[in-house]
Design an enzyme around this catalytic site. Structure first.
Site, short mmCIF file in Angstrom:
data_model
loop_
_atom_site.label_atom_id
_atom_site.label_comp_id
_atom_site.label_asym_id
_atom_site.label_seq_id
_atom_site.Cartn_x
_atom_site.Cartn_y
_atom_site.Cartn_z
N TYR A 67 0.74 -1.09 0.06
CA TYR A 67 0.08 0.04 0.08
C TYR A 67 0.97 1.44 -0.04
O TYR A 67 0.67 2.09 -0.89
CB TYR A 67 -1.02 0.16 1.27
CG TYR A 67 -1.63 1.28 1.44
CD1 TYR A 67 -2.82 1.46 0.54
CD2 TYR A 67 -1.33 2.20 2.42
CE1 TYR A 67 -3.61 2.70 0.83
CE2 TYR A 67 -2.06 3.32 2.62
CZ TYR A 67 -3.06 3.73 1.69
OH TYR A 67 -3.74 4.75 1.93
N GLN A 68 1.94 1.33 1.06
CA GLN A 68 2.62 2.57 1.05
C GLN A 68 3.65 3.01 -0.17
O GLN A 68 3.57 3.97 -0.77
CB GLN A 68 3.71 2.17 2.31
CG GLN A 68 3.22 1.84 3.42
CD GLN A 68 2.30 2.25 4.64
OE1 GLN A 68 1.77 3.72 4.01
NE2 GLN A 68 1.93 1.77 5.62
N GLY A 144 -6.33 18.18 7.29
CA GLY A 144 -5.55 18.53 5.84
C GLY A 144 -6.52 19.34 4.95
O GLY A 144 -6.08 20.26 4.18
N ASP A 161 -3.60 9.73 2.39
CA ASP A 161 -3.86 8.33 2.94
C ASP A 161 -4.63 8.34 3.84
O ASP A 161 -4.18 8.68 5.02
CB ASP A 161 -2.22 7.98 3.43
CG ASP A 161 -2.20 6.78 4.26
OD1 ASP A 161 -3.17 5.82 4.07
OD2 ASP A 161 -1.12 6.77 4.98
N SER A 162 -6.05 8.14 3.63
CA SER A 162 -6.97 8.13 4.54
C SER A 162 -7.62 7.12 4.90
O SER A 162 -7.56 5.92 4.24
CB SER A 162 -8.10 9.04 3.97
OG SER A 162 -8.73 8.49 2.91
N ASP A 164 -11.29 4.75 5.38
CA ASP A 164 -12.41 4.62 4.60
C ASP A 164 -13.34 5.67 4.90
O ASP A 164 -13.38 6.43 5.83
CB ASP A 164 -12.95 3.17 4.80
CG ASP A 164 -12.26 2.24 4.37
OD1 ASP A 164 -11.56 2.25 3.20
OD2 ASP A 164 -11.92 1.15 4.88
N TYR A 229 -6.60 -6.14 3.48
CA TYR A 229 -7.82 -5.22 3.19
C TYR A 229 -8.87 -6.15 2.80
O TYR A 229 -8.46 -7.29 1.91
CB TYR A 229 -7.23 -4.25 2.32
CG TYR A 229 -6.54 -3.27 2.92
CD1 TYR A 229 -6.17 -2.88 4.08
CD2 TYR A 229 -5.66 -2.13 1.92
CE1 TYR A 229 -5.39 -1.69 4.67
CE2 TYR A 229 -4.62 -1.35 2.51
CZ TYR A 229 -4.77 -1.17 3.93
OH TYR A 229 -4.06 -0.17 4.47
#
Lengths: 287, 287
Positions: A67-68, A144, A161-162, A164, A229
């Site tokens: 993911y990152q 943000g 990068d939140s 859901d 996920y």
């Protein structure tokens, strides 16, 4: 903590009804209610350390790198010269860790709303919070959305990068968020946002991409494999102010030596293109 | 049926310890112990009909097309003229359904060991068992391993749609199985076998590919997204007797009209290439 039964933690959410993922917990390392959310960190038998916010897995030690790296490098490598980068969210530090590796990046600004996530990560998730040590990084604790209202024409790349879109993060999936990011970008700027998975909620993906395309001349959806996920993957909605950008053709291609030097475990220049290649049913829906 | 609690079914297996997937059941439609395995078919709230063999999800109505199309078309489209195809396993009929769509395929032979899976699929899973209606198909009930001992130099493509390598299917992951398939192939023949997922068992993937490459001049690993499989994906080990084959460049490319006519929902010529594009840690391990 009644959701922990017999040392197994079950994740479930209204966003993906009828199916749940459970994992065996070795030890709960930390648990608190911050002003913004419930925070849990635990050690597990099969996924290493796990960070859970409001009951939802944010990242596991086993697979967080996918993911990152992909949130960061798909966007950074689609830009010719991503010197200044804004990260919205990302309180665990993993995205900062990746962005700081990129050779063209000179300055990183990060805005995370919950200081407690940062502190917990620094204590329990050092392999991610190492990102906060970068000399390129300035970290602000705050919203943000509000931050960007006071910063226009400033960033080459904005990464969101939140969590859901249930609860506080819901505003980050709306069209006015894409409009705000557009105003915070320099010419030819690029955004990439966590944007859900097409198996679970194709309407969320479709709508988020529509909002993006309403604001940006080029918009695309990419995805990567993250087994912990829901549905085993996560997607990104990406937009570019450069009408000539071809998202699936990286502007910067890394050699294997460069990949090694940056300790990239998932991202490479070939998987960049593959990430934008969609199954037929999704391609027909989105394009 | 003590594994069904409060209408939720939990799948767990020694192959992926420490994590489980559970789903809500609307109705159990069928349950039996065949001479080979436990068979369950149920209706679920979120995944449609589900076929479970020996406690492991084989396919759900929601996402089975990804597996069936990719197992079939990655191999078929890597061959210039796949006229005669052998399917080993695949008792639900889904792979036969896909293979029969391919315009070059003239004859399909299928060998499934468990007649009861075929019968149950015909009754409860008509969207897959429709594959058995193909005029191209001859179905044998028997052991694919034994069948191939008496059929050499006969097939252009062999597809192995097996369960996981615990119990009866373990022999289909060994090197002598790849040797047997090699002898059953015509010159330039191609094989594709279900071969596990790299997140859960990278050693299984590595070993199966090694066995394949010991027997075939070209071997490769590909994967596709199937959310209800462990880690959300499934992989295939593929081998070709044609030393010049480039697995990631399909020999036959379909137009969108052809995709539509064949009712392909996942496979397309672009995702063919993407399926062979590996994350860096896996590429470094396998190549």
């Amino acid at each position: 903590m009644d959701i922990l039964k017999k040392n197994w933690y079950t994740e479930s959410c209204d966003m993906w009804p009828g199916g749940t993922f459970s994992f065996e917990v070795k030890e709960i390392l930390h648990q608190e209610k911050s002003p913004y959310q419930d925070i849990i960190v635990c050690d597990t038998t099969s996924f290493g350390r796990v960070l859970i916010l409001d009951g939802i897995i944010q990242c596991t030690e086993k697979d967080e790198f996918s993911y990152q790296e992909m949130l960061s490098f798909l966007a950074l490598c689609s830009h010719k010269n991503p010197e200044k980068v804004l990260i919205v969210g990302g309180g665990d530090g993993g995205v900062a860790r990746e962005v700081s590796k990129h050779p063209k990046v000179k300055e990183i600004v990060q805005v995370e709303i919950d200081a407690r996530v940062v502190e917990v990560s620094k204590k329990y998730l050092p392999y991610m919070s190492v990102g906060f040590n970068s000399e390129k990084l300035t970290l602000h604790i705050g919203d943000g959305f509000e931050f960007m209202k006071n910063h226009s024409n400033e960033f080459d790349v904005i990464l969101t990068d939140s969590s859901d879109p249930v609860g506080p993060a819901v505003s980050l999936f709306q069209e006015n968020y894409f409009a705000l990011m557009k105003s915070a970008l320099k010419p030819n700027g690029i955004v990439s946002s966590q944007a859900g998975t097409f198996w679970n909620d194709i309407d969320l993906v479709t709508n988020t991409l529509k909002y993006c395309r309403n604001q940006f001349p080029v918009g695309a959806y990419a995805y990567t494999s993250v087994p912990t996920y829901p549905s085993g993957l996560i997607g990104f909605v990406m937009g570019s102010l450069d009408p000539n950008v071809k998202f699936d053709s990286p502007q910067i291609r890394f050699t294997k030596e460069e990949e090694r030097a940056m300790k990239l475990k998932y991202y490479n220049s070939d998987i960049h293109k593959a990430a934008f290649t969609l199954p037929t049913f999704l391609r027909n829906k989105l394009n």
